[in-house]
Design a protein around this motif. Structure first.
Motif, PDB file in Angstrom:
ATOM      1  N   GLY A   1      -2.420  20.705  -0.369  1.00 50.60           N
ATOM      2  CA  GLY A   1      -2.770  21.786   0.534  1.00 50.60           C
ATOM      3  C   GLY A   1      -1.617  22.582   1.097  1.00 50.60           C
ATOM      4  N   ASN A   2      -0.369  22.303   0.662  1.00 53.09           N
ATOM      5  CA  ASN A   2       0.751  23.128   1.111  1.00 53.09           C
ATOM      6  C   ASN A   2       0.686  24.488   0.434  1.00 53.09           C
ATOM      7  OD1 ASN A   2       2.144  21.064   2.708  1.00 53.09           O
ATOM      8  ND2 ASN A   2       2.534  20.068   0.730  1.00 53.09           N
ATOM      9  N   LEU A   3       0.701  25.568   1.213  1.00 50.30           N
ATOM     10  CA  LEU A   3       0.612  26.927   0.665  1.00 50.30           C
ATOM     11  C   LEU A   3       1.975  27.418   0.220  1.00 50.30           C
ATOM     12  CD1 LEU A   3      -1.833  28.472   3.288  1.00 50.30           C
ATOM     13  CD2 LEU A   3      -2.367  27.672   0.971  1.00 50.30           C
ATOM     14  N   ASN A   4       1.937  28.268  -0.821  1.00 48.77           N
ATOM     15  CA  ASN A   4       3.193  28.723  -1.423  1.00 48.77           C
ATOM     16  C   ASN A   4       3.954  29.695  -0.527  1.00 48.77           C
ATOM     17  OD1 ASN A   4       1.040  30.789  -2.222  1.00 48.77           O
ATOM     18  ND2 ASN A   4       2.941  31.853  -2.814  1.00 48.77           N
ATOM     19  N   LEU A   5       5.243  29.782  -0.792  1.00 51.90           N
ATOM     20  CA  LEU A   5       6.083  30.811  -0.199  1.00 51.90           C
ATOM     21  C   LEU A   5       6.027  32.055  -1.078  1.00 51.90           C
ATOM     22  CD1 LEU A   5       9.208  28.635   0.728  1.00 51.90           C
ATOM     23  CD2 LEU A   5       7.268  29.259   2.186  1.00 51.90           C
ATOM     24  N   ALA A   6       6.354  33.222  -0.514  1.00 49.38           N
ATOM     25  CA  ALA A   6       6.361  34.472  -1.287  1.00 49.38           C
ATOM     26  C   ALA A   6       7.451  34.429  -2.352  1.00 49.38           C
ATOM     27  CB  ALA A   6       6.572  35.657  -0.361  1.00 49.38           C
ATOM     28  N   SER A   7       7.166  35.057  -3.480  1.00 47.20           N
ATOM     29  CA  SER A   7       8.168  35.135  -4.553  1.00 47.20           C
ATOM     30  C   SER A   7       9.113  36.310  -4.314  1.00 47.20           C
ATOM     31  CB  SER A   7       7.469  35.310  -5.891  1.00 47.20           C
ATOM     32  OG  SER A   7       6.931  36.628  -5.994  1.00 47.20           O
ATOM     33  N   GLU A   8      10.166  36.397  -5.115  1.00 49.48           N
ATOM     34  CA  GLU A   8      10.990  37.603  -5.137  1.00 49.48           C
ATOM     35  C   GLU A   8      10.187  38.754  -5.747  1.00 49.48           C
ATOM     36  OE1 GLU A   8      15.523  36.722  -5.743  1.00 49.48           O
ATOM     37  OE2 GLU A   8      14.401  35.575  -7.245  1.00 49.48           O
ATOM     38  N   SER A   9      10.666  39.984  -5.562  1.00 49.73           N
ATOM     39  CA  SER A   9       9.931  41.165  -6.036  1.00 49.73           C
ATOM     40  C   SER A   9      10.401  41.591  -7.418  1.00 49.73           C
ATOM     41  CB  SER A   9      10.108  42.336  -5.062  1.00 49.73           C
ATOM     42  OG  SER A   9       9.500  42.046  -3.821  1.00 49.73           O
TER      43      SER A   9
ATOM     44  N   TYR B   1       0.879  -1.181   0.000  1.00 48.51           N
ATOM     45  CA  TYR B   1       0.000   0.000   0.000  1.00 48.51           C
ATOM     46  C   TYR B   1       0.910   1.224   0.000  1.00 48.51           C
ATOM     47  CZ  TYR B   1      -4.493   2.300   0.853  1.00 48.51           C
ATOM     48  OH  TYR B   1      -5.647   3.032   0.722  1.00 48.51           O
ATOM     49  N   THR B   2       0.723   2.110  -0.980  1.00 45.30           N
ATOM     50  CA  THR B   2       1.614   3.261  -1.121  1.00 45.30           C
ATOM     51  C   THR B   2       0.842   4.570  -1.055  1.00 45.30           C
ATOM     52  OG1 THR B   2       1.442   3.226  -3.549  1.00 45.30           O
ATOM     53  CG2 THR B   2       3.215   1.931  -2.551  1.00 45.30           C
ATOM     54  N   PHE B   3       1.515   5.595  -0.599  1.00 38.14           N
ATOM     55  CA  PHE B   3       1.013   6.964  -0.653  1.00 38.14           C
ATOM     56  C   PHE B   3       2.214   7.900  -0.635  1.00 38.14           C
ATOM     57  CE2 PHE B   3       1.552   6.141   3.818  1.00 38.14           C
ATOM     58  CZ  PHE B   3       1.976   7.333   4.365  1.00 38.14           C
ATOM     59  N   ARG B   4       1.988   9.134  -1.029  1.00 40.12           N
ATOM     60  CA  ARG B   4       3.078  10.107  -1.039  1.00 40.12           C
ATOM     61  C   ARG B   4       2.846  11.153   0.049  1.00 40.12           C
ATOM     62  NH1 ARG B   4       7.283  11.428  -3.956  1.00 40.12           N
ATOM     63  NH2 ARG B   4       6.753   9.878  -5.565  1.00 40.12           N
ATOM     64  N   TYR B   5       3.845  11.257   0.918  1.00 39.58           N
ATOM     65  CA  TYR B   5       3.806  12.283   1.964  1.00 39.58           C
ATOM     66  C   TYR B   5       4.650  13.463   1.497  1.00 39.58           C
ATOM     67  CZ  TYR B   5       4.983  14.674   6.328  1.00 39.58           C
ATOM     68  OH  TYR B   5       5.194  15.627   7.296  1.00 39.58           O
ATOM     69  N   ASP B   6       4.016  14.649   1.359  1.00 41.35           N
ATOM     70  CA  ASP B   6       4.667  15.839   0.816  1.00 41.35           C
ATOM     71  C   ASP B   6       4.349  17.015   1.728  1.00 41.35           C
ATOM     72  OD1 ASP B   6       5.678  17.941  -0.632  1.00 41.35           O
ATOM     73  OD2 ASP B   6       4.276  17.751  -2.309  1.00 41.35           O
ATOM     74  N   LYS B   7       5.366  17.541   2.385  1.00 41.29           N
ATOM     75  CA  LYS B   7       5.156  18.665   3.297  1.00 41.29           C
ATOM     76  C   LYS B   7       5.798  19.957   2.782  1.00 41.29           C
ATOM     77  CE  LYS B   7       9.261  17.650   6.110  1.00 41.29           C
ATOM     78  NZ  LYS B   7       9.767  17.389   7.476  1.00 41.29           N
ATOM     79  N   ASP B   8       6.375  19.946   1.565  1.00 38.50           N
ATOM     80  CA  ASP B   8       7.079  21.120   1.034  1.00 38.50           C
ATOM     81  C   ASP B   8       6.100  22.128   0.448  1.00 38.50           C
ATOM     82  OD1 ASP B   8       9.543  20.231   1.757  1.00 38.50           O
ATOM     83  OD2 ASP B   8      10.052  19.384  -0.201  1.00 38.50           O
ATOM     84  N   ALA B   9       6.273  23.386   0.808  1.00 36.15           N
ATOM     85  CA  ALA B   9       5.466  24.463   0.235  1.00 36.15           C
ATOM     86  C   ALA B   9       5.914  24.742  -1.198  1.00 36.15           C
ATOM     87  CB  ALA B   9       5.612  25.735   1.071  1.00 36.15           C
TER      88      ALA B   9
ATOM     89  N   ALA C   1       2.200  37.088  -3.130  1.00 36.09           N
ATOM     90  CA  ALA C   1       2.098  36.979  -1.680  1.00 36.09           C
ATOM     91  C   ALA C   1       2.186  35.523  -1.237  1.00 36.09           C
ATOM     92  CB  ALA C   1       0.781  37.586  -1.200  1.00 36.09           C
ATOM     93  N   ALA C   2       2.775  35.293  -0.089  1.00 42.25           N
ATOM     94  CA  ALA C   2       2.815  33.958   0.505  1.00 42.25           C
ATOM     95  C   ALA C   2       1.401  33.492   0.854  1.00 42.25           C
ATOM     96  CB  ALA C   2       3.689  33.953   1.760  1.00 42.25           C
ATOM     97  N   GLY C   3       1.157  32.183   0.689  1.00 41.42           N
ATOM     98  CA  GLY C   3      -0.135  31.631   1.063  1.00 41.42           C
ATOM     99  C   GLY C   3      -1.253  31.928   0.107  1.00 41.42           C
ATOM    100  N   SER C   4      -0.941  32.335  -1.094  1.00 38.22           N
ATOM    101  CA  SER C   4      -1.995  32.698  -2.030  1.00 38.22           C
ATOM    102  C   SER C   4      -2.412  31.551  -2.936  1.00 38.22           C
ATOM    103  CB  SER C   4      -1.542  33.886  -2.888  1.00 38.22           C
ATOM    104  OG  SER C   4      -0.355  33.574  -3.585  1.00 38.22           O
ATOM    105  N   VAL C   5      -1.661  30.463  -2.960  1.00 39.85           N
ATOM    106  CA  VAL C   5      -1.985  29.325  -3.802  1.00 39.85           C
ATOM    107  C   VAL C   5      -1.411  28.080  -3.123  1.00 39.85           C
ATOM    108  CG1 VAL C   5       0.112  29.502  -5.227  1.00 39.85           C
ATOM    109  CG2 VAL C   5      -1.950  28.443  -6.187  1.00 39.85           C
ATOM    110  N   SER C   6      -2.005  26.910  -3.401  1.00 48.43           N
ATOM    111  CA  SER C   6      -1.545  25.671  -2.757  1.00 48.43           C
ATOM    112  C   SER C   6      -1.287  24.596  -3.790  1.00 48.43           C
ATOM    113  CB  SER C   6      -2.597  25.163  -1.766  1.00 48.43           C
ATOM    114  OG  SER C   6      -3.746  24.702  -2.446  1.00 48.43           O
ATOM    115  N   ASP C   7      -0.509  23.592  -3.365  1.00 44.68           N
ATOM    116  CA  ASP C   7      -0.321  22.422  -4.220  1.00 44.68           C
ATOM    117  C   ASP C   7      -1.482  21.455  -4.012  1.00 44.68           C
ATOM    118  OD1 ASP C   7       0.152  21.144  -1.813  1.00 44.68           O
ATOM    119  OD2 ASP C   7       2.305  20.958  -2.103  1.00 44.68           O
ATOM    120  N   ALA C   8      -1.387  20.275  -4.604  1.00 39.51           N
ATOM    121  CA  ALA C   8      -2.502  19.332  -4.587  1.00 39.51           C
ATOM    122  C   ALA C   8      -2.836  18.823  -3.200  1.00 39.51           C
ATOM    123  CB  ALA C   8      -2.192  18.160  -5.516  1.00 39.51           C
TER     124      ALA C   8
END
Length: 414
Positions: A376-384, A268-276, A367-374
């Motif tokens: 639910g990890n929210l993104n980090l802020a981009s450079e300006s 039984y397999t699953f993928r654990y992904d905690k990276d933003a 902005a940080a937290g404005s989009v998530s991966d599949a």
């Protein structure tokens, strides 16, 4: 001849406790039971028996008690049903005295045609212990019993029927099925996942040691917690580092009551992904705008392109959330995927530069937290990005002073 048996110090053939056996013949062996013990005597024609021995009138006679027998199965306690996967099962017959005439036909199988019987290699006629080999050919419960009047002792006394023994022949391998709250093959950002192993039959036991936990094909230890095994189910949780997690049970890791090892359980397999999600590129490609430098433009609507390091969800068709640190953005258009990719998008921004000759400097980032991966990890802020928008054309004047022509370009860059 007549035999008188009495253990008293003063022998009295007429005493009530004296055993009297008549019509015995010289040269034969006889036995009697006294005080719970069986004694054997060989009749001779001699009078030389010692001080209190038998005379010719006091010689041996055949015993009158039947031999007793206990039937036992190797590996099982008395009265216990043996469950086994052995093809040949030893059944012991233990008699209280030597017996004669035992054959496998004397064993009652209760019309069960799926059990073959054979004699043990060490059986000796006239012994007190015999072995019968039971060889079942079909799974299930069967019984054995020594029939009445199958053997006789030295005096010709036949046996009563023995006790019954029961054997459950089982050569089927147990199976197991792994299930979990998370769908097989799915991804999650939740580290701890709950599992259940359901087995097909009663086992000798089950422990966390039967499981193999892998992350990206590398085995890990101490990943199982809260293990409980009851009836036909084991429940437990798995916690590992991130990656592709696999829960496995190899063959012959647990055993049923018959000693059969299990078939391998489907992993039984699953993928654990905690990276933003991270923005690896945030540019205004049409005006060469990149982080770390100011791009100049006379366009008030500018297309921004950004790329994430992994696919994100819900960004296409949405309005990007920007942090504006300088200037002002008057409008943000909907994002669209570039080339159908789930990690690259473009969206327009509109900037009103005003009427100042030098235009308007605008700095902003995703902005940080404005989009998530599949998962639910929210993104980090981009450079300006830094953009200067200037829509005012440069102006100049031509003057004549003392016969000298001069050109005044004005105060803003060409």
């Amino acid at each position: 001849y007549t035999l008188y048996v009495n253990s008293a110090a003063n022998f009295d053939p007429s005493a009530p406790e004296t055993i009297v056996l008549e019509d015995v013949e010289p040269g034969h062996e006889y036995s009697v039971e006294e005080n719970g013990e069986r004694q054997f005597f060989v009749v001779t024609a001699s009078n030389d028996f010692g001080e209190s021995a038998f005379s010719e009138e006091r010689t041996a006679v055949p015993g009158s008690t039947n031999p007793t027998v206990a039937m036992e199965v190797d590996g099982a306690a008395a009265g216990e049903v043996l469950r086994t996967n052995a093809d040949n099962i030893s059944v012991r017959l233990r008699f209280n005295e030597p017996v004669f005439g035992l054959t496998v036909d004397d064993i009652d199988t209760f019309d069960n045609q799926s059990v073959a019987l054979s004699e043990g290699a060490d059986n000796v006629e006239g012994g007190t212990e015999y072995t019968v080999i039971a060889s079942p050919t079909v799974e299930g419960l069967f019984k054995l019993q020594l029939k009445v009047d199958s053997v006789v002792d030295a005096d010709g006394n036949p046996n009563p029927a023995s006790n019954e023994v029961s054997i459950n022949y089982d050569n089927s391998r147990p199976t197991g099925v792994l299930t979990a709250e998370i769908e097989e093959g799915a991804s999650t950002n939740v580290q701890r996942q709950n599992f259940t192993l359901t087995v097909s039959e009663t086992l000798q036991g089950l422990s966390p040691a039967v499981f193999t936990i892998k992350v990206d094909d590398s085995p890990v230890t101490d990943a199982i917690e809260d293990f409980v095994f009851s009836d036909l189910q084991a429940s437990f949780s798995v916690s590992t580092d991130q990656g592709l997690v696999s829960v496995e049970v190899e063959a012959n890791k647990f055993f049923d009551l018959g000693g059969n090892g299990n078939d391998a359980v489907a992993p039984y397999t699953f993928r654990y992904d905690k990276d933003a999600p991270q923005v690896v590129s945030f540019t205004a490609p049409e005006i060469n705008g990149v982080p770390g430098a100011t791009a100049f433009t006379n366009q008030t609507t500018i297309n921004i392109e950004l790329q994430f390091d992994k696919p994100v969800v819900g960004f296409a068709g949405s309005t990007a959330r920007l942090d504006v640190t300088k200037g002002e953005i008057t409008a943000i258009g909907e994002a669209t995927a570039v080339g159908g990719k789930a990690n690259t998008y473009t969206f327009p921004v509109t900037i009103d530069p005003g009427t100042t000759p030098e235009g308007l400097l605008v700095e902003f980032n995703l902005a940080a937290g404005s989009v998530s991966d599949a998962v639910g990890n929210l993104n980090l802020a981009s450079e300006s990005l830094s953009l200067r928008v200037d829509t005012i054309s440069p102006q100049g004047s031509l003057t004549v002073d003392a016969g000298i022509f001069g050109l005044n370009i004005g105060s803003e860059p060409e």
